[in-house]
Design a protein around this motif. Structure first.
Motif, PDB file in Angstrom:
ATOM      1  N   PHE A  76      -3.966  -3.172  -4.332  1.00  0.00           N
ATOM      2  CA  PHE A  76      -2.787  -2.863  -5.032  1.00  0.00           C
ATOM      3  C   PHE A  76      -1.547  -2.187  -3.957  1.00  0.00           C
ATOM      4  N   GLY A  77      -1.785  -2.244  -2.804  1.00  0.00           N
ATOM      5  CA  GLY A  77      -0.889  -1.525  -1.774  1.00  0.00           C
ATOM      6  C   GLY A  77      -1.024  -0.129  -1.779  1.00  0.00           C
ATOM      7  N   LEU A  78      -1.965   0.464  -2.191  1.00  0.00           N
ATOM      8  CA  LEU A  78      -1.922   1.915  -2.279  1.00  0.00           C
ATOM      9  C   LEU A  78      -2.199   2.565  -1.309  1.00  0.00           C
ATOM     10  N   ASN A  79      -0.985   2.799  -0.502  1.00  0.00           N
ATOM     11  CA  ASN A  79      -1.194   3.587   0.858  1.00  0.00           C
ATOM     12  C   ASN A  79       0.258   4.350   0.956  1.00  0.00           C
ATOM     13  N   VAL A  80       0.165   5.434   1.903  1.00  0.00           N
ATOM     14  CA  VAL A  80       1.363   5.820   2.135  1.00  0.00           C
ATOM     15  C   VAL A  80       1.532   5.793   3.815  1.00  0.00           C
ATOM     16  N   PHE A  81       2.715   5.727   4.390  1.00  0.00           N
ATOM     17  CA  PHE A  81       2.621   5.618   5.818  1.00  0.00           C
ATOM     18  C   PHE A  81       3.917   5.927   6.529  1.00  0.00           C
ATOM     19  N   GLU A  82       4.051   5.967   7.803  1.00  0.00           N
ATOM     20  CA  GLU A  82       5.385   6.130   8.696  1.00  0.00           C
ATOM     21  C   GLU A  82       5.035   4.941   9.635  1.00  0.00           C
ATOM     22  N   GLY A  83       6.352   4.693  10.220  1.00  0.00           N
ATOM     23  CA  GLY A  83       6.452   3.822  11.481  1.00  0.00           C
ATOM     24  C   GLY A  83       7.420   4.864  12.519  1.00  0.00           C
ATOM     25  N   ILE A  84       6.479   5.116  13.401  1.00  0.00           N
ATOM     26  CA  ILE A  84       7.024   6.235  14.514  1.00  0.00           C
ATOM     27  C   ILE A  84       7.386   5.453  15.678  1.00  0.00           C
ATOM     28  N   ARG A  85       8.560   5.875  16.381  1.00  0.00           N
ATOM     29  CA  ARG A  85       8.674   5.227  17.688  1.00  0.00           C
ATOM     30  C   ARG A  85       8.414   5.962  18.996  1.00  0.00           C
ATOM     31  N   GLU A 144      -2.643  15.020  20.186  1.00  0.00           N
ATOM     32  CA  GLU A 144      -3.921  14.732  20.985  1.00  0.00           C
ATOM     33  C   GLU A 144      -4.503  13.224  20.745  1.00  0.00           C
ATOM     34  N   ILE A 145      -4.300  12.725  19.392  1.00  0.00           N
ATOM     35  CA  ILE A 145      -4.695  11.386  19.530  1.00  0.00           C
ATOM     36  C   ILE A 145      -4.143  10.524  19.886  1.00  0.00           C
ATOM     37  N   LEU A 146      -2.848  10.718  20.025  1.00  0.00           N
ATOM     38  CA  LEU A 146      -1.886   9.690  20.532  1.00  0.00           C
ATOM     39  C   LEU A 146      -2.145   9.717  22.196  1.00  0.00           C
ATOM     40  N   LYS A 147      -2.257  10.924  22.663  1.00  0.00           N
ATOM     41  CA  LYS A 147      -2.536  11.007  24.324  1.00  0.00           C
ATOM     42  C   LYS A 147      -3.718  10.028  24.415  1.00  0.00           C
ATOM     43  N   GLU A 148      -4.829  10.223  23.841  1.00  0.00           N
ATOM     44  CA  GLU A 148      -6.175   9.084  23.939  1.00  0.00           C
ATOM     45  C   GLU A 148      -5.692   7.809  23.611  1.00  0.00           C
ATOM     46  N   LEU A 149      -4.843   7.742  22.718  1.00  0.00           N
ATOM     47  CA  LEU A 149      -4.719   6.119  22.568  1.00  0.00           C
ATOM     48  C   LEU A 149      -3.744   5.392  23.864  1.00  0.00           C
ATOM     49  N   ILE A 150      -2.885   6.371  24.280  1.00  0.00           N
ATOM     50  CA  ILE A 150      -1.994   5.788  25.359  1.00  0.00           C
ATOM     51  C   ILE A 150      -2.963   5.671  26.538  1.00  0.00           C
ATOM     52  N   ARG A 210       1.998   2.971  13.642  1.00  0.00           N
ATOM     53  CA  ARG A 210       1.931   3.016  12.207  1.00  0.00           C
ATOM     54  C   ARG A 210       0.824   4.024  12.029  1.00  0.00           C
ATOM     55  N   PHE A 211       1.099   5.162  11.197  1.00  0.00           N
ATOM     56  CA  PHE A 211       0.302   6.223  10.784  1.00  0.00           C
ATOM     57  C   PHE A 211       0.467   6.008   9.158  1.00  0.00           C
ATOM     58  N   THR A 212      -0.943   5.661   8.745  1.00  0.00           N
ATOM     59  CA  THR A 212      -1.219   5.278   7.411  1.00  0.00           C
ATOM     60  C   THR A 212      -2.298   5.977   6.657  1.00  0.00           C
ATOM     61  N   TYR A 213      -2.145   6.622   5.512  1.00  0.00           N
ATOM     62  CA  TYR A 213      -3.248   7.124   4.669  1.00  0.00           C
ATOM     63  C   TYR A 213      -3.568   6.005   3.515  1.00  0.00           C
ATOM     64  N   LEU A 214      -4.917   5.648   3.519  1.00  0.00           N
ATOM     65  CA  LEU A 214      -5.192   4.610   2.429  1.00  0.00           C
ATOM     66  C   LEU A 214      -6.658   4.943   1.877  1.00  0.00           C
ATOM     67  N   ILE A 215      -6.808   4.280   0.797  1.00  0.00           N
ATOM     68  CA  ILE A 215      -8.457   4.255   0.135  1.00  0.00           C
ATOM     69  C   ILE A 215      -9.152   3.270   0.682  1.00  0.00           C
ATOM     70  N   VAL A 271      -8.274   7.845   3.789  1.00  0.00           N
ATOM     71  CA  VAL A 271      -8.487   8.302   5.350  1.00  0.00           C
ATOM     72  C   VAL A 271      -7.313   7.688   5.887  1.00  0.00           C
ATOM     73  N   TYR A 272      -7.250   8.101   7.270  1.00  0.00           N
ATOM     74  CA  TYR A 272      -5.952   7.587   7.929  1.00  0.00           C
ATOM     75  C   TYR A 272      -6.261   6.931   9.229  1.00  0.00           C
ATOM     76  N   PHE A 273      -5.314   5.967   9.347  1.00  0.00           N
ATOM     77  CA  PHE A 273      -5.470   5.452  10.853  1.00  0.00           C
ATOM     78  C   PHE A 273      -4.267   5.692  11.531  1.00  0.00           C
ATOM     79  N   ILE A 274      -4.089   5.666  12.869  1.00  0.00           N
ATOM     80  CA  ILE A 274      -3.017   5.744  13.704  1.00  0.00           C
ATOM     81  C   ILE A 274      -3.049   4.515  14.709  1.00  0.00           C
ATOM     82  N   ALA A 275      -2.269   3.871  14.517  1.00  0.00           N
ATOM     83  CA  ALA A 275      -2.267   2.474  15.167  1.00  0.00           C
ATOM     84  C   ALA A 275      -1.035   2.149  16.373  1.00  0.00           C
TER      85      ALA A 275
END
Ligand code: PMP
Length: 301
Positions: free
Chosen positions: A29-38, A78-84, A96-101, A114-118
């Protein structure tokens, strides 16, 4: 797309390993909320308007009925540094920073998200490209039905219908009107028009997302003594615009060819805001607004 490491459900995993049950409410159902961050790479990495994105995400979480607060700014960095480091990133990118089920459940799910940071690579716009548009027959979703101020995945299906319509009419993008026939926004971007020296953008009651870039653009123009009006724009007024541009975290500043212009050249105020925006996102100007968060790697950088 490269199989980057992402942070999903409290672990760093390859994107291809981060999976959801097909019958989860987010998948169905597209049940999520998110942000697109540059994130922009200069002498270091600069995150643009991080606090504002986290604030909006918190608001979306609460409006969609997810019983979670967004993680802290410090934890995000902290998470972002590790991803870099894990992804060996060395250029501009988007997050993409998204909270979803991630459990099997219905659209009415009250499970905790839960969330992901991608991260994924995305370069800055170049100054000489523009897009064509049509005013679509597809209307922007109404705040009385599905509030466009909530950045929820399912809201984007409205933009999808409008985009299909625009492409079928030979344009790159649609501009949507709202239920009251006023100009609202495009798919994934807010809209500005220029009439002589006046800069005008639909007011927040025109069924638009409260765009962070729209706020940046307004502040840059005001700082440079331009008059900015936030108000309702009729179709007739829109069609007579001298200049049109879109703005958004992804769209940055995207010049648009007005319908009536035949020998189109990107207008002066669009060029001006394009250049100033580039200075703002890389902290070369507008420093006192504190829009950028510099990532410090300490000894490792
Ligand atoms: N409107 C919509 C529908 C969007 O999806 C976006 C992109 N987030 C925008 C406007 C621009 O918002 P922002 O400047 O906060 O990215």
């Amino acid at each position: 797309m490269k199989d980057y490491f992402i942070f999903f459900n409290n672990k760093f995993v390859r994107q291809s390993e981060a999976t959801l049950p097909v019958l989860s409410a987010s998948s169905q159902f597209g049940l999520n909320v998110f942000e697109g961050i540059r994130v922009y790479k200069e002498d270091s990495f600069y995150i643009f308007r991080l606090e504002d994105h986290l604030k909006r995400l918190n608001n979306s979480l609460s409006r969609i009925g997810f019983d979670t607060k967004v993680i802290s700014t410090e934890k995000f960095i902290e998470i972002l540094k590790e991803l870099i480091l894990l992804n060996d990133l060395n250029t501009d990118f988007s997050i993409r920073f998204t909270y979803l089920i991630d459990e099997i459940d219905s659209w009415s799910s009250n499970k905790s998200p839960v969330y992901f940071i991608a991260p994924f690579i995305r370069e800055r716009n170049s100054s000489d490209t523009y897009k064509t548009m049509v005013l679509s027959d597809t209307r922007r979703i109404s705040s009385l039905a599905m509030d466009p101020k909530i950045k929820c995945g399912a809201n984007y299906i409205n933009g999808r219908y409008a985009l299909i319509e625009a492409k079928s009419k030979g344009a790159d993008l649609p501009i949507l009107k709202n239920k009251d026939n006023y100009i609202s926004e495009s798919t994934g971007a807010c809209v500005f028009i220029v009439k002589q020296e006046d800069v005008i953008t639909p007011s927040l009651d025109c069924d638009i997302l409260e765009s962070i870039t729209r706020d940046t653009v307004i502040k840059i123009f005001q700082k440079n003594n331009y008059k900015v009006e936030e108000r309702r724009i009729s179709e007739d007024e829109f069609v007579e615009s001298d200049e049109i541009f879109l703005c958004g975290s992804t769209a940055e500043i995207t010049p648009i060819k007005p319908i009536k212009k035949r020998n189109f050249k990107i207008g002066d105020l669009t060029k001006f805001i394009f250049q100033e925006y580039q200075l703002a996102i890389t902290a070369r100007s507008y420093k006192n607004y504190a829009w950028t968060t510099k990532i410090n790697f300490g000894k490792r950088s």
